[in-house]
Design a protein around this motif. Structure first.
Motif, PDB file in Angstrom:
ATOM      1  N   ALA A  40      45.274   1.109  28.078  1.00 29.18           N
ATOM      2  CA  ALA A  40      44.675   0.332  26.991  1.00 29.18           C
ATOM      3  C   ALA A  40      45.716  -0.037  25.939  1.00 29.18           C
ATOM      4  CB  ALA A  40      43.533   1.121  26.359  1.00 29.18           C
ATOM      5  N   ALA A  41      46.621   0.896  25.635  1.00 28.10           N
ATOM      6  CA  ALA A  41      47.654   0.640  24.623  1.00 28.10           C
ATOM      7  C   ALA A  41      48.563  -0.506  25.044  1.00 28.10           C
ATOM      8  CB  ALA A  41      48.467   1.903  24.379  1.00 28.10           C
ATOM      9  N   ALA A  42      48.922  -0.549  26.324  1.00 29.54           N
ATOM     10  CA  ALA A  42      49.817  -1.591  26.817  1.00 29.54           C
ATOM     11  C   ALA A  42      49.208  -2.981  26.666  1.00 29.54           C
ATOM     12  CB  ALA A  42      50.163  -1.332  28.280  1.00 29.54           C
ATOM     13  N   GLU A  43      47.878  -3.048  26.679  1.00 27.92           N
ATOM     14  CA  GLU A  43      47.185  -4.329  26.581  1.00 27.92           C
ATOM     15  C   GLU A  43      46.646  -4.606  25.181  1.00 27.92           C
ATOM     16  OE1 GLU A  43      47.147  -6.486  28.897  1.00 27.92           O
ATOM     17  OE2 GLU A  43      47.706  -5.358  30.698  1.00 27.92           O
ATOM     18  N   GLY A  44      46.841  -3.642  24.259  1.00 23.25           N
ATOM     19  CA  GLY A  44      46.336  -3.826  22.908  1.00 23.25           C
ATOM     20  C   GLY A  44      44.832  -3.775  22.796  1.00 23.25           C
ATOM     21  N   VAL A  45      44.175  -3.034  23.699  1.00 25.45           N
ATOM     22  CA  VAL A  45      42.720  -2.963  23.733  1.00 25.45           C
ATOM     23  C   VAL A  45      42.234  -1.738  22.961  1.00 25.45           C
ATOM     24  CG1 VAL A  45      40.693  -2.723  25.234  1.00 25.45           C
ATOM     25  CG2 VAL A  45      42.620  -4.163  25.935  1.00 25.45           C
ATOM     26  N   PRO A  46      41.321  -1.895  22.014  1.00 20.80           N
ATOM     27  CA  PRO A  46      40.802  -0.743  21.266  1.00 20.80           C
ATOM     28  C   PRO A  46      40.164   0.288  22.197  1.00 20.80           C
ATOM     29  CG  PRO A  46      40.197  -2.784  20.170  1.00 20.80           C
ATOM     30  CD  PRO A  46      40.775  -3.173  21.506  1.00 20.80           C
ATOM     31  N   TYR A  47      40.381   1.555  21.877  1.00 24.02           N
ATOM     32  CA  TYR A  47      39.832   2.680  22.628  1.00 24.02           C
ATOM     33  C   TYR A  47      38.965   3.452  21.643  1.00 24.02           C
ATOM     34  CZ  TYR A  47      40.022   6.165  26.433  1.00 24.02           C
ATOM     35  OH  TYR A  47      39.729   7.013  27.488  1.00 24.02           O
ATOM     36  N   VAL A  48      37.646   3.327  21.780  1.00 22.18           N
ATOM     37  CA  VAL A  48      36.736   3.699  20.703  1.00 22.18           C
ATOM     38  C   VAL A  48      35.812   4.845  21.099  1.00 22.18           C
ATOM     39  CG1 VAL A  48      35.026   2.799  19.074  1.00 22.18           C
ATOM     40  CG2 VAL A  48      36.757   1.266  20.028  1.00 22.18           C
ATOM     41  N   ALA A  49      35.661   5.808  20.194  1.00 18.04           N
ATOM     42  CA  ALA A  49      34.680   6.890  20.314  1.00 18.04           C
ATOM     43  C   ALA A  49      34.704   7.610  21.653  1.00 18.04           C
ATOM     44  CB  ALA A  49      33.275   6.344  20.039  1.00 18.04           C
ATOM     45  N   PRO A  50      35.871   8.061  22.127  1.00 17.43           N
ATOM     46  CA  PRO A  50      35.870   8.844  23.362  1.00 17.43           C
ATOM     47  C   PRO A  50      35.159  10.176  23.159  1.00 17.43           C
ATOM     48  CG  PRO A  50      38.031   8.929  22.323  1.00 17.43           C
ATOM     49  CD  PRO A  50      37.222   7.925  21.554  1.00 17.43           C
ATOM     50  N   PHE A  51      34.502  10.646  24.202  1.00 18.40           N
ATOM     51  CA  PHE A  51      33.785  11.926  24.163  1.00 18.40           C
ATOM     52  C   PHE A  51      34.776  13.046  24.474  1.00 18.40           C
ATOM     53  CE2 PHE A  51      30.896  15.151  26.088  1.00 18.40           C
ATOM     54  CZ  PHE A  51      30.009  15.300  25.037  1.00 18.40           C
ATOM     55  N   THR A  52      35.649  13.315  23.531  1.00 18.85           N
ATOM     56  CA  THR A  52      36.647  14.380  23.632  1.00 18.85           C
ATOM     57  C   THR A  52      37.221  14.621  22.252  1.00 18.85           C
ATOM     58  OG1 THR A  52      38.888  14.938  24.411  1.00 18.85           O
ATOM     59  CG2 THR A  52      38.296  12.619  24.389  1.00 18.85           C
ATOM     60  N   GLY A  53      37.604  15.863  21.991  1.00 14.43           N
ATOM     61  CA  GLY A  53      38.203  16.204  20.703  1.00 14.43           C
ATOM     62  C   GLY A  53      39.683  16.500  20.798  1.00 14.43           C
ATOM     63  N   ALA A  54      40.346  16.005  21.844  1.00 11.25           N
ATOM     64  CA  ALA A  54      41.761  16.305  22.068  1.00 11.25           C
ATOM     65  C   ALA A  54      42.632  15.769  20.930  1.00 11.25           C
ATOM     66  CB  ALA A  54      42.221  15.720  23.394  1.00 11.25           C
ATOM     67  N   GLU A  55      43.635  16.548  20.534  1.00 13.61           N
ATOM     68  CA  GLU A  55      44.487  16.190  19.410  1.00 13.61           C
ATOM     69  C   GLU A  55      45.348  14.965  19.676  1.00 13.61           C
ATOM     70  OE1 GLU A  55      44.886  17.422  16.185  1.00 13.61           O
ATOM     71  OE2 GLU A  55      42.951  18.320  16.690  1.00 13.61           O
ATOM     72  N   PHE A  56      45.802  14.753  20.908  1.00 11.93           N
ATOM     73  CA  PHE A  56      46.710  13.633  21.156  1.00 11.93           C
ATOM     74  C   PHE A  56      46.038  12.301  20.829  1.00 11.93           C
ATOM     75  CE2 PHE A  56      44.480  13.323  25.189  1.00 11.93           C
ATOM     76  CZ  PHE A  56      44.558  11.974  25.528  1.00 11.93           C
TER      77      PHE A  56
END
Length: 431
Positions: free
Chosen positions: A163-179
């Motif tokens: 998603a980052a390579a394409e500039g696409v927003p990545y919204v509200a993932p169901f995870t609390g990972a710090e990265f």
């Protein structure tokens, strides 16, 4: 204070796309048509089938000559790669259901600035390789505007660079990972609190409420499990403590017996579990069966409704931290809206923490789209809320800053009672 973790930067767009193509070939079965309406035993009351049928009828992935980056005159297309089959399927189904309920409400009211909100989805079965293939297909083939409601840390870790390579927003993932909360990733907007915050609350409650100092950890052997385990270690280290025992099990399995033996060796008073509902339920059931009865606690990702159902009578006294309000508390306006949406569009469907989180994610998306006006762009979607102002989603406040991609810091404590139902509590003494 939120702990930040360095993120490895990915460079070379061409190389990344080539790698994605190779993975797609290896995981071609995951590159199926979007909007796949996978039947699942969790689709109680027909809610998912009906909502999916509505989405299919609208044909959101049809060719639109006016569409650009998922936006056309009449619609905005979002995408979701999540587990709709396999041992984590209830998580993907729940998130999808909540998002679709929120979108359905908005669309019935005329959409947002005259555009309908639609969702394309693909099943990754909680496997990282499939998440890469799905994310690439959602962006390149379905041409979605943004990705919403991904499920899991290992899948997100694989999909985020795509998603980052394409500039696409990545919204509200169901995870609390710090990265996912690192300023290095400017295309991510998290809604929920982090695993570090959940595990810190667990350790604090065990020590403060019950005086427990002998704490063990069981975790899933992947980036999700390690993220939660690291959170426990940090919380214990801050108190001059460390885990008395550690148990590990493989992802997408219920192979927890070796982990159980390892945990027993440390004679813990409490076990914090970082895993999905099936292996966590399996561990608790086997522990009870063998007379091993420490306090059991687990994080929100477990899938609370599914966990309680899997545990049955063995669930009494199991604690789960949550990152959304109690799903039956209609005194919170957004929960009242969610319950009304269930009543109207899913009569008989069971309210739950996961579908409520999906609903909140959907409402958040609607809020952002509304704020961008009729000329919506990905840049506006990502940046118009990063002003440190409070966004009130009906009693569930969010706040984003220039380098802060996490909206909520709320952690709630719940426990399974004798009735097999969850109960909100302020302290562990209340149970």
């Amino acid at each position: 204070m939120r702990v930040r973790r360095p993120v490895i930067a990915f460079s070379g767009l061409a190389a990344l796309r080539a790698a994605i193509a190779i993975v797609c070939l290896l995981a071609f079965l995951s590159c199926s048509n979007s909007h796949e309406a996978t039947s699942s035993p969790t689709d109680s009351g027909g809610i998912v089938q009906q909502l999916v049928a509505d989405e299919l009828a609208s044909n959101p992935v049809s060719t639109d000559a006016n569409q650009r980056n998922g936006v056309s005159d009449g619609r905005i297309l979002f995408g979701q790669s999540a587990a709709f089959t396999g041992p984590a399927s209830e998580l993907g189904v729940g998130m999808r259901t909540g998002i679709l309920l929120a979108f359905k409400e908005a669309n019935e009211a005329g959409g947002v600035h005259g555009r309908m909100l639609e969702l394309a989805f693909r099943d990754d079965a909680y496997e990282p390789e499939a998440a890469i293939a799905n994310t690439s297909a959602l962006i390149q083939e379905d041409m979605v505007f943004a990705l919403v409601g991904a499920v899991g840390t290992p899948t997100s870790r694989s999909a985020v660079p795509v998603a980052a390579a394409e500039g696409v927003p990545y919204v509200a993932p169901f995870t609390g990972a710090e990265f996912l909360r690192s300023p290095s990733y400017g295309h991510i907007l998290n809604v929920r609190a982090s695993y570090y915050q959940e595990t810190a609350e667990m350790v604090n409650r065990l020590l403060t409420d019950l005086g427990i100092t002998r704490i063990a950890v069981m975790y899933q052997d992947d980036s999700f499990g390690r993220a939660g385990y690291q959170g426990v270690r940090i919380a214990l280290s801050d108190l001059g403590m460390e885990p008395v025992a550690i148990g590990i099990y493989p992802r997408n399995t219920k192979a927890i017996k070796t982990a159980l033996l390892d945990l027993r060796q440390g004679e813990p008073e409490a076990v914090i579990m970082i895993g999905a509902y099936e292996p966590v339920a399996h561990l608790v059931s086997w522990a009870r069966h063998t007379g091993f009865n420490p306090e059991f606690m687990t994080v929100s990702f477990v899938g609370s409704n599914a966990l309680a159902r899997e545990l049955g009578e063995q669930g009494k006294g199991v604690y789960v931290t949550q990152v959304v309000p109690f799903p039956m508390d209609s005194s919170v306006p957004i929960v009242a809206d969610y319950l009304n949406a269930l009543r109207l569009h899913a009569p008989g469907d069971e309210p739950g923490f996961v579908s409520l989180e999906g609903y909140i994610a959907g409402r958040f998306v609607i809020e952002v789209v509304e704020g961008c006006g009729s000329d919506i762009t990905r840049s506006c979607f990502l940046n118009n809320l990063r002003n440190d102002q409070i966004i009130d989603l009906g009693g569930f406040p969010l706040r984003f800053g220039e380098n802060d991609s996490q909206g909520s810091n709320e952690v709630f404590l719940t426990v399974i009672g004798e009735d097999g139902e969850y109960h909100p509590i302020e302290t562990m003494v209340e149970r």
